[in-house]
Design an enzyme around this catalytic site. Structure first.
Site, PDB file in Angstrom:
ATOM      1  N   ARG A   1      -3.890 -10.324   4.707  1.00  0.00           N
ATOM      2  CA  ARG A   1      -4.249 -10.300   3.363  1.00  0.00           C
ATOM      3  C   ARG A   1      -3.171  -9.481   2.350  1.00  0.00           C
ATOM      4  O   ARG A   1      -2.751  -8.426   2.542  1.00  0.00           O
ATOM      5  CB  ARG A   1      -5.338  -9.249   3.161  1.00  0.00           C
ATOM      6  CG  ARG A   1      -6.162  -9.150   1.826  1.00  0.00           C
ATOM      7  CD  ARG A   1      -7.323  -8.274   1.893  1.00  0.00           C
ATOM      8  NE  ARG A   1      -8.195  -8.235   0.711  1.00  0.00           N
ATOM      9  CZ  ARG A   1      -7.780  -7.228  -0.231  1.00  0.00           C
ATOM     10  NH1 ARG A   1      -6.837  -6.479  -0.052  1.00  0.00           N
ATOM     11  NH2 ARG A   1      -8.408  -7.381  -1.441  1.00  0.00           N
TER      12      ARG A   1
ATOM     13  N   LYS B   1       0.766  -1.178  -0.004  1.00  0.00           N
ATOM     14  CA  LYS B   1      -0.034   0.033   0.113  1.00  0.00           C
ATOM     15  C   LYS B   1       0.856   1.309   0.039  1.00  0.00           C
ATOM     16  O   LYS B   1       2.292   1.188   0.262  1.00  0.00           O
ATOM     17  CB  LYS B   1      -1.027  -0.164   1.143  1.00  0.00           C
ATOM     18  CG  LYS B   1      -2.022  -1.092   0.979  1.00  0.00           C
ATOM     19  CD  LYS B   1      -3.110  -0.929   1.994  1.00  0.00           C
ATOM     20  CE  LYS B   1      -4.430  -1.714   1.780  1.00  0.00           C
ATOM     21  NZ  LYS B   1      -5.392  -1.719   2.632  1.00  0.00           N
TER      22      LYS B   1
END
Length: 282
Positions: free
Chosen positions: A261, A227
């Site tokens: 995840r 991210k």
């Protein structure tokens, strides 16, 4: 709310043990997800990707048909459903034992996906973008991943003001959990929503205090993979953010995460194996 501290979850009639953290592999059947290597655009490529994730140790694959990155193209409900079903149906055929999570904030897409063979609903909006989602989850009797987000993918970056970051997020998640439990939903995973209505500094603060989310009584999912918090801090591209992902995943485990995840399954599985080995030392 009473402390639950669940370490097992009923997934399609199977009792899944979360006392050792699990890896969820990301499968984006979309053309525009922020990390290009996570995208698949053909059936065979998708099956190859899922097969590789299973070989590398993924316990769950998370199937998405709608990119939630800021600025992503609008996708109709029908198109999202078609994309998701195009993954679930062959995966169920060729990999019948893998647990399938469906990444959607639309209740009708969720219902169609579960009917096609999915097992878990992963809702990035935490029920805020579809008022029918909680009732749908209750009716389907499937596990639900409750993620914290404010606004929509288009507006969330303007909604980052908190009086107290962790306290406010926990309060908002607790309200949703209370509603879910009133509707009979008991298998809940909590996702604090890294990057969703949080800026980079807030994401690091959230990770630092991740263990605070244990007070909600449910397993915590950490979605930090590649991210912007990583690649913008390091001034690199998402394609170069694997090492940073590994570092933050390790910190997430240390602070109580039960599910990672990720885009890169092999590396996350290795992180869990090494971290778990340290827990055996007294």
């Amino acid at each position: 709310m009473a402390q639950v501290n669940k370490k097992t979850v009923n997934v399609g009639g199977r009792l899944v043990d979360l006392s050792t953290p699990l890896v969820m592999g990301i499968v984006n059947f979309t053309p525009d997800s922020f990390y290009s290597n996570s995208r698949v655009s053909s059936g065979q490529a998708m099956l190859d990707k899922v097969g590789n994730m299973i070989e590398e140790g993924a316990a769950i694959v998370d199937v998405g048909g709608y990119s939630t990155r800021p600025g992503a193209a609008e996708v109709s409900e029908q198109e999202e459903s078609d994309r998701v079903l195009a993954v679930i149906e062959p995966v169920k055929k060729y990999f019948p034992d893998i647990i399938i999570s469906v990444d959607t904030f639309r209740s009708q897409v969720a219902a169609a996906a579960i009917e096609a063979g999915g097992h878990i609903i992963n809702d990035v909006s935490g029920g805020t973008l579809d008022e029918q989602m909680f009732d749908t989850v209750a009716a389907l009797r499937v596990p639900y991943i409750l993620m914290h987000m404010r606004g929509t993918p288009e507006t969330m970056n303007q909604l980052t003001h908190y009086d107290n970051l962790v306290v406010d997020i926990i309060r908002e998640l607790k309200s949703s959990i209370d509603t879910l439990r009133q509707k009979g939903v008991t298998d809940i995973w909590v996702d604090p929503g890294f990057g969703f209505a949080k800026n980079i500094e807030q994401n690091f603060s959230l990770l630092k205090d991740l263990r605070e989310f244990e007070q909600l009584g449910y397993p915590v999912l950490a979605g930090l993979s590649r991210k912007a918090t990583i690649y913008k801090t390091l001034n690199i591209l998402p394609e170069q953010a694997l090492n940073g992902t590994t570092v933050l995943n390790t910190l997430a485990l240390e602070r109580g995460a039960s599910i990672l995840r990720v885009h890169d399954v092999k590396e996350a599985v290795e992180v869990i194996k090494l971290w778990t080995a340290t827990q055996r030392i007294y």
